[in-house]
Write an enzyme that holds these catalytic residues in place. Structure first.
Site, PDB file in Angstrom:
ATOM      1  N   GLY A 167       2.143  -4.996   7.868  1.00  0.00           N
ATOM      2  CA  GLY A 167       1.127  -5.761   7.150  1.00  0.00           C
ATOM      3  C   GLY A 167      -0.026  -6.107   8.060  1.00  0.00           C
ATOM      4  N   SER A 168      -0.679  -7.212   7.754  1.00  0.00           N
ATOM      5  CA  SER A 168      -1.906  -7.558   8.487  1.00  0.00           C
ATOM      6  C   SER A 168      -1.597  -8.192   9.844  1.00  0.00           C
ATOM      7  CB  SER A 168      -2.742  -8.523   7.646  1.00  0.00           C
ATOM      8  OG  SER A 168      -2.041  -9.730   7.469  1.00  0.00           O
ATOM      9  N   GLU A 171     -10.946  -4.740   9.762  1.00  0.00           N
ATOM     10  CA  GLU A 171     -10.364  -3.602   9.051  1.00  0.00           C
ATOM     11  C   GLU A 171     -10.839  -3.594   7.597  1.00  0.00           C
ATOM     12  OE1 GLU A 171      -6.117  -3.915   8.716  1.00  0.00           O
ATOM     13  OE2 GLU A 171      -5.892  -1.753   8.547  1.00  0.00           O
ATOM     14  N   CYS A 227      -3.165   1.816   6.845  1.00  0.00           N
ATOM     15  CA  CYS A 227      -3.405   1.189   8.152  1.00  0.00           C
ATOM     16  C   CYS A 227      -4.025   2.153   9.152  1.00  0.00           C
ATOM     17  CB  CYS A 227      -2.114   0.583   8.695  1.00  0.00           C
ATOM     18  SG  CYS A 227      -0.747   1.742   8.715  1.00  0.00           S
ATOM     19  N   ASN A 279       0.808  -1.227   0.000  1.00  0.00           N
ATOM     20  CA  ASN A 279       0.000   0.000   0.000  1.00  0.00           C
ATOM     21  C   ASN A 279       0.836   1.271   0.000  1.00  0.00           C
ATOM     22  OD1 ASN A 279       0.732  -0.691   2.631  1.00  0.00           O
ATOM     23  ND2 ASN A 279      -1.047   0.299   3.537  1.00  0.00           N
ATOM     24  N   GLU A 327       4.363  -3.387  12.637  1.00  0.00           N
ATOM     25  CA  GLU A 327       3.426  -2.302  12.303  1.00  0.00           C
ATOM     26  C   GLU A 327       2.236  -2.968  11.627  1.00  0.00           C
ATOM     27  OE1 GLU A 327       3.678   0.994  12.751  1.00  0.00           O
ATOM     28  OE2 GLU A 327       5.611   0.870  13.740  1.00  0.00           O
ATOM     29  N   LYS A 384      12.331  -7.888   1.983  1.00  0.00           N
ATOM     30  CA  LYS A 384      11.426  -8.527   1.026  1.00  0.00           C
ATOM     31  C   LYS A 384      10.275  -7.560   0.839  1.00  0.00           C
ATOM     32  CE  LYS A 384       7.812 -10.931   1.368  1.00  0.00           C
ATOM     33  NZ  LYS A 384       7.030 -10.199   0.305  1.00  0.00           N
ATOM     34  N   ALA A 385      10.345  -6.793  -0.240  1.00  0.00           N
ATOM     35  CA  ALA A 385       9.250  -5.861  -0.515  1.00  0.00           C
ATOM     36  C   ALA A 385       8.121  -6.652  -1.169  1.00  0.00           C
ATOM     37  CB  ALA A 385       9.742  -4.740  -1.409  1.00  0.00           C
TER      38      ALA A 385
HETATM   39  P1  NAD Z   1      -2.075 -10.543   3.649  1.00  0.00           P
HETATM   40  O1  NAD Z   1      -2.405 -10.684   5.079  1.00  0.00           O
HETATM   41  O2  NAD Z   1      -2.033 -11.759   2.795  1.00  0.00           O
HETATM   42  O3  NAD Z   1      -0.650  -9.836   3.456  1.00  0.00           O
HETATM   43  C1  NAD Z   1      -0.259  -8.632   4.078  1.00  0.00           C
HETATM   44  C2  NAD Z   1       1.211  -8.412   3.687  1.00  0.00           C
HETATM   45  O4  NAD Z   1       1.995  -9.430   4.274  1.00  0.00           O
HETATM   46  C3  NAD Z   1       1.491  -8.523   2.189  1.00  0.00           C
HETATM   47  O5  NAD Z   1       2.454  -7.560   1.854  1.00  0.00           O
HETATM   48  C4  NAD Z   1       2.054  -9.923   1.998  1.00  0.00           C
HETATM   49  O6  NAD Z   1       2.976 -10.027   0.935  1.00  0.00           O
HETATM   50  C5  NAD Z   1       2.750 -10.159   3.297  1.00  0.00           C
HETATM   51  N1  NAD Z   1       2.769 -11.548   3.714  1.00  0.00           N
HETATM   52  C6  NAD Z   1       1.757 -12.440   3.664  1.00  0.00           C
HETATM   53  N2  NAD Z   1       2.137 -13.618   4.193  1.00  0.00           N
HETATM   54  C7  NAD Z   1       3.422 -13.463   4.580  1.00  0.00           C
HETATM   55  C8  NAD Z   1       4.375 -14.314   5.204  1.00  0.00           C
HETATM   56  N3  NAD Z   1       4.072 -15.555   5.579  1.00  0.00           N
HETATM   57  N4  NAD Z   1       5.611 -13.803   5.437  1.00  0.00           N
HETATM   58  C9  NAD Z   1       5.931 -12.535   5.104  1.00  0.00           C
HETATM   59  N5  NAD Z   1       5.069 -11.687   4.537  1.00  0.00           N
HETATM   60  C10 NAD Z   1       3.834 -12.148   4.279  1.00  0.00           C
HETATM   61  O7  NAD Z   1      -3.110  -9.549   3.074  1.00  0.00           O
HETATM   62  P2  NAD Z   1      -3.225  -8.666   1.783  1.00  0.00           P
HETATM   63  O8  NAD Z   1      -4.352  -9.190   0.985  1.00  0.00           O
HETATM   64  O9  NAD Z   1      -1.946  -8.410   1.071  1.00  0.00           O
HETATM   65  O10 NAD Z   1      -3.656  -7.352   2.508  1.00  0.00           O
HETATM   66  C11 NAD Z   1      -4.899  -7.341   3.171  1.00  0.00           C
HETATM   67  C12 NAD Z   1      -4.827  -6.973   4.598  1.00  0.00           C
HETATM   68  O11 NAD Z   1      -3.524  -6.729   5.048  1.00  0.00           O
HETATM   69  C13 NAD Z   1      -5.565  -5.683   4.807  1.00  0.00           C
HETATM   70  O12 NAD Z   1      -6.892  -5.965   5.142  1.00  0.00           O
HETATM   71  C14 NAD Z   1      -4.848  -5.026   5.912  1.00  0.00           C
HETATM   72  O13 NAD Z   1      -5.427  -5.406   7.133  1.00  0.00           O
HETATM   73  C15 NAD Z   1      -3.492  -5.612   5.907  1.00  0.00           C
HETATM   74  N6  NAD Z   1      -2.443  -4.697   5.454  1.00  0.00           N
HETATM   75  C16 NAD Z   1      -1.956  -3.825   6.353  1.00  0.00           C
HETATM   76  C17 NAD Z   1      -0.971  -2.940   5.973  1.00  0.00           C
HETATM   77  C18 NAD Z   1      -0.410  -1.947   6.940  1.00  0.00           C
HETATM   78  O14 NAD Z   1       0.088  -0.923   6.509  1.00  0.00           O
HETATM   79  N7  NAD Z   1      -0.419  -2.211   8.239  1.00  0.00           N
HETATM   80  C19 NAD Z   1      -0.486  -2.968   4.679  1.00  0.00           C
HETATM   81  C20 NAD Z   1      -1.016  -3.896   3.773  1.00  0.00           C
HETATM   82  C21 NAD Z   1      -1.980  -4.764   4.182  1.00  0.00           C
END
Ligand code: NAD
Length: 471
Positions: A220-221, A373, A276, A144, A242, A167-168
């Protein structure tokens, strides 16, 4: 990928397509790492750390400034790249690039202030506390903020004297490559900064378990954060997490509902709600509810949805098909439980992943969108009568990232500051983060802070030194 100062493909040549969210069409391919590539990246980070930690801080600072200047000079290009792979409007993307260059400059200067201290002790002894770089960092960043998320981690780590493997996101890889290119051209020693892509679960498992890694940083999530924190915990490695939030906006009876709606809507629809800290639960006093809804609807009408590269567009598509499906499902669930769709509510067009600004009222307490969320451009509005109830509702979720309050009373504002469970609180506005102040969550929204002196501190460890003088 970028490992040990060299651009490279994965050892097996595997790739995945990168899609433009405005069209759904491929715009490129991202290489995927094999375990051998990840081991090489970890080894490079170990070598890079040995070199970088010994570089005098003034040279470190100068090099980081050089990289920041290169990024600033390239902001038009990198902004365009970001819009192509993430979808946000070009002005927003270019603004993000310029902002992260400033983030890097801020950390470059903060590097000079990794102070320790001298503690008074017995004559003939020197008791001191030193701050040292924690060591090689493994960082995982989402799609994002394709520049913002990686840069906060890279800048913190490098300023502290750490090396890093990032790892971006595989969905927004080119922006990360553009950032790394600036460090490469500025002359960063090989191995200090490494960039990999791959299967997220495989990459994180291998890098977290690597004996080289000393700190795990993730944005991330919440579910993925729990997974990575557990893996790091098993190795007794510290984490910087975060994670997601579900930010309440409390609009009190004495607030200006029109001003509150305009400010909240601007924040809500930024990056199509995929932030977020995005305001995501609107708790509005019943006396100003209708005025707030009317002004919010007006603000939603003013949003121009389209391809982020088109002039005049103020909100792009959702970044991926998962978000489109999730956003539609939140709206369908709320509507199915009796919520009223005041604006938007359905996918826009068939090409790309567009979803319009959406406003929901009469949202019942059991609607999913009030608990999970949304991470999309949907604003659920719920009236309240008693401020105590609004605060209790705001605090009722496991999240605790951002919260917002609108009131003209200093006493009410301070009451919200004291009672809202959040790591980031804004009163009478919904502005974003700044480099000089810490961002981060409480409860399931994570721990550790990015930005501010705390953001540098996260990459340092404390060493207590007592030195018996004279022998
Ligand atoms: P997701 O939960 O699959 O992934 C979130 C992020 O984590 C992605 O960048 C993904 O590549 C990474 N990821 C997933 N599994 C991983 C693992 N095992 N090891 C390392 N990285 C991993 O969800 P999504 O569909 O990409 O995003 C949806 C949800 O994620 C949103 O609803 C939101 O809650 C959350 N999110 C939060 C932020 C934030 O800034 N805090 C950013 C992006 C997504």
């Amino acid at each position: 990928m970028y490992i040990a100062g060299q651009w490279c493909a994965g050892a097996a040549g595997r790739t995945a397509p990168v899609l433009n969210p405005a069209t759904g069409e491929p715009v490129g391919d991202v290489p995927l790492a094999e375990p051998s590539d990840l081991d090489r990246a970890a080894d490079a980070a170990a070598d890079g750390f040995a070199v970088w930690r010994a570089v005098p801080v003034a040279r470190r600072t100068a090099l980081l400034h050089d990289a920041a200047d290169r990024l600033t000079a390239r902001a038009d290009h990198v902004g365009r790249v970001m819009t192509l792979e993430e979808g946000k409007p070009y002005a927003e993307a270019r603004g993000e690039v310029l902002r992260v260059a400033d983030t890097l400059r801020w950390y470059a200067e903060e590097a000079r202030r990794a102070y320790g201290r001298i503690i008074p002790s017995a004559p003939g002894t020197l008791l001191s506390v030193r701050r040292e770089p924690v060591g090689p960092v493994a960082a995982f960043t989402p799609w994002n903020f394709p520049a913002g998320s990686p840069m906060r981690k890279i800048a913190g780590a490098l300023a502290a004297g750490c090396s890093i493997v990032v790892k971006a996101s595989e969905e927004t890889p080119a922006t990360a490559c553009e950032i790394v290119r600036c460090f490469d051209e500025a002359g960063l020693p090989p191995g200090v900064l490494n960039l990999v892509f791959g299967d997220p679960a495989e990459v994180s498992a291998r890098l977290i378990a690597s004996p080289v890694t000393r700190l795990v940083a993730f944005t991330g999530s919440v579910p993925v954060g729990r997974l990575l924190a557990a893996a790091a915990g098993a190795e007794m490695k510290p984490v910087l997490m975060e994670l997601g939030g579900h930010a309440p906006v409390i609009v009190c009876a004495d607030a200006d509902p029109v001003l509150a709606a305009r400010r909240a809507a601007a924040a809500k629809f930024a990056n199509a709600g995929q932030v977020c800290t995005s305001p995501s639960r609107f708790l509005v006093h019943e006396s100003v509810h209708d005025a707030f809804v009317a002004a919010f609807a007006e603000a939603a009408d003013a949003v121009v949805v389209g391809d982020g590269l088109e002039p005049g567009v103020t909100m792009g598509p959702l970044a991926n098909e998962r978000r489109l499906a999730a956003t539609a499902a939140f709206v369908a669930d709320a509507a199915g439980r009796g919520a009223k769709i005041v604006r938007g509510g359905e996918r826009q067009g068939r090409r790309g992943w567009f979803f319009p600004p959406t406003l929901l009222t009469d949202v019942p307490p059991d609607a999913e969108i009030l608990h999970e969320e949304p991470f999309g451009p949907v604003a659920p509005v719920v009236p309240f009568t008693d401020l105590d109830d609004a605060v209790a509702t705001a605090n009722s979720l496991p999240y605790g990232l951002a919260a917002y309050g609108f009131t003209r009373s200093a006493a009410t504002a301070e009451r919200l500051v004291a009672d809202l469970e959040a790591g980031i609180l804004s009163i009478n506005h919904c502005g974003g983060s700044v480099h000089e102040a810490p961002s981060g969550g409480v409860k399931a929204s994570g721990h550790g802070r990015e930005g501010g002196p705390e953001g540098l501190d996260a990459y340092l460890v404390t060493k207590r030194v007592s030195h018996l003088l004279g022998d």
